[in-house]
Design a protein around this motif. Sequence first.
Motif, short mmCIF file in Angstrom:
data_model
loop_
_atom_site.label_atom_id
_atom_site.label_comp_id
_atom_site.label_asym_id
_atom_site.label_seq_id
_atom_site.Cartn_x
_atom_site.Cartn_y
_atom_site.Cartn_z
N HIS A 91 0.83 -1.19 0.00
CA HIS A 91 0.00 0.00 0.00
C HIS A 91 0.88 1.25 0.00
N VAL A 92 0.37 2.29 -0.64
CA VAL A 92 1.12 3.54 -0.78
C VAL A 92 0.37 4.66 -0.06
N VAL A 93 1.11 5.43 0.73
CA VAL A 93 0.55 6.60 1.41
C VAL A 93 1.33 7.83 0.96
N VAL A 94 0.62 8.86 0.54
CA VAL A 94 1.25 10.11 0.08
C VAL A 94 1.08 11.18 1.14
N TYR A 95 2.17 11.89 1.42
CA TYR A 95 2.12 12.99 2.38
C TYR A 95 2.74 14.22 1.74
N CYS A 152 3.38 0.68 2.98
CA CYS A 152 2.83 -0.01 4.15
C CYS A 152 2.44 -1.43 3.77
N ASN A 153 2.57 -2.33 4.72
CA ASN A 153 2.05 -3.68 4.55
C ASN A 153 0.61 -3.70 5.04
N GLY A 154 -0.33 -3.56 4.12
CA GLY A 154 -1.75 -3.48 4.47
C GLY A 154 -2.21 -2.04 4.53
N ASN A 155 -3.53 -1.86 4.67
CA ASN A 155 -4.10 -0.52 4.76
C ASN A 155 -3.60 0.19 6.01
N PRO A 156 -3.04 1.38 5.87
CA PRO A 156 -2.46 2.08 7.02
C PRO A 156 -3.52 2.70 7.92
N ILE A 157 -3.11 2.96 9.14
CA ILE A 157 -3.92 3.71 10.10
C ILE A 157 -3.15 4.99 10.43
N ALA A 174 5.23 -1.71 14.42
CA ALA A 174 4.13 -1.41 13.50
C ALA A 174 4.23 0.01 12.94
N VAL A 175 5.17 0.80 13.45
CA VAL A 175 5.32 2.19 13.00
C VAL A 175 5.93 2.23 11.60
N VAL A 176 5.32 3.02 10.73
CA VAL A 176 5.89 3.28 9.41
C VAL A 176 6.67 4.60 9.43
N CYS A 177 6.04 5.65 9.97
CA CYS A 177 6.70 6.95 10.03
C CYS A 177 5.95 7.86 10.98
N ILE A 220 0.80 3.99 11.01
CA ILE A 220 1.14 2.63 11.41
C ILE A 220 0.52 1.65 10.42
N GLN A 221 1.07 0.43 10.40
CA GLN A 221 0.57 -0.59 9.49
C GLN A 221 0.03 -1.77 10.30
#
Length: 234
Positions: A91-95, A152-157, A174-177, A220-221
Motif C-alpha cells: 500500500h502507498v501513502v502520500v504525504y 505499508c504492509n496493508g491498509n495504514p492507520i 508497527a510504525v511506518v513513520c 502505522i501498518q
Amino acid sequence: MLTFETVNELTLKVTCTGSDVLFTKAGAFIAGENAGGKNYKFEKVLLGPQNNIGQALLGQLARRVTGENLPLMKVTLNGDSVTYYANYGQHVVVYHLEQGETISVESENILAFSQDCDYSVRFIGVGVLSQKGLATSTLIARGKDAYVAVLCNGNPIVLSNVMSQDTLSVDPDAVVCWVGNGHCDPQVTADISWKTFIGQASGESYQFEWHGNCPVTVIIQPSERRGGISVSMD
C-alpha cells in the motif's frame, strides 16, 4: 511542478507539469505516459540526492553504517508527463509536507520523494528498541512541492494528536513513520515485570509514546515487523 497521488491504494501516480526531478526506490517505475517522444529518464543515484559531493559522500557513509541505505533512482522529467511507481503490491501513502515539516521513516518504507525534500539519516536513542537499530531516515520540506510516498504492509492507520493533544501509544514494530515540526521523536515506555523473565510476557513489553505537548501525526501498518527485544527465560 510535481504532484503525488495514489491509484487503487497500491500505486503512486506522479504528475509533472514542466520539468522537475524525482527520487524513487530503485526499480519502482511501472508505467508512464506523455505527448510525443518519451521525455523522462532514469539513472541510479550512486552517492545520494545531495548536490554537494562532500555531503553526498558523508550521507552515503552514514546510510551504510546505520543500515538505512536505500537504493535510489533519479527520475529526470523534461516536460509534462504522468509516471507510475509501485513496490510488490504494498500500500502507498502520500504525504505533502509543509515548509519545515519533518517526516521520520524507515528507509525500507520510502517509495519516492520530490527534490523539495532534504534527505538524510540521523541517530535516535529510541531506535535501540526497534527492529532497525539506532537510526532512521529523515526528510525535511524545504519547498512548497515537498511530497513523500511511503509503503505499508496493508491498509495504514493514521493517528494524530495535533488537534486533540492526546497521548499516542504504538508498537514500534508497527510504525511506518511520524510527521511533525522538528524530529518529534517518541518516548519509550517499558512494561517489564517478573513474568517477563519466566517467558510469560504479554508481548507488548515496550511502546512508543507521544504526549500532547509533542504534536505529531503517526502512520502505522496492520503488520508488525519481526524484531525488537525478547526478554524471557525458557
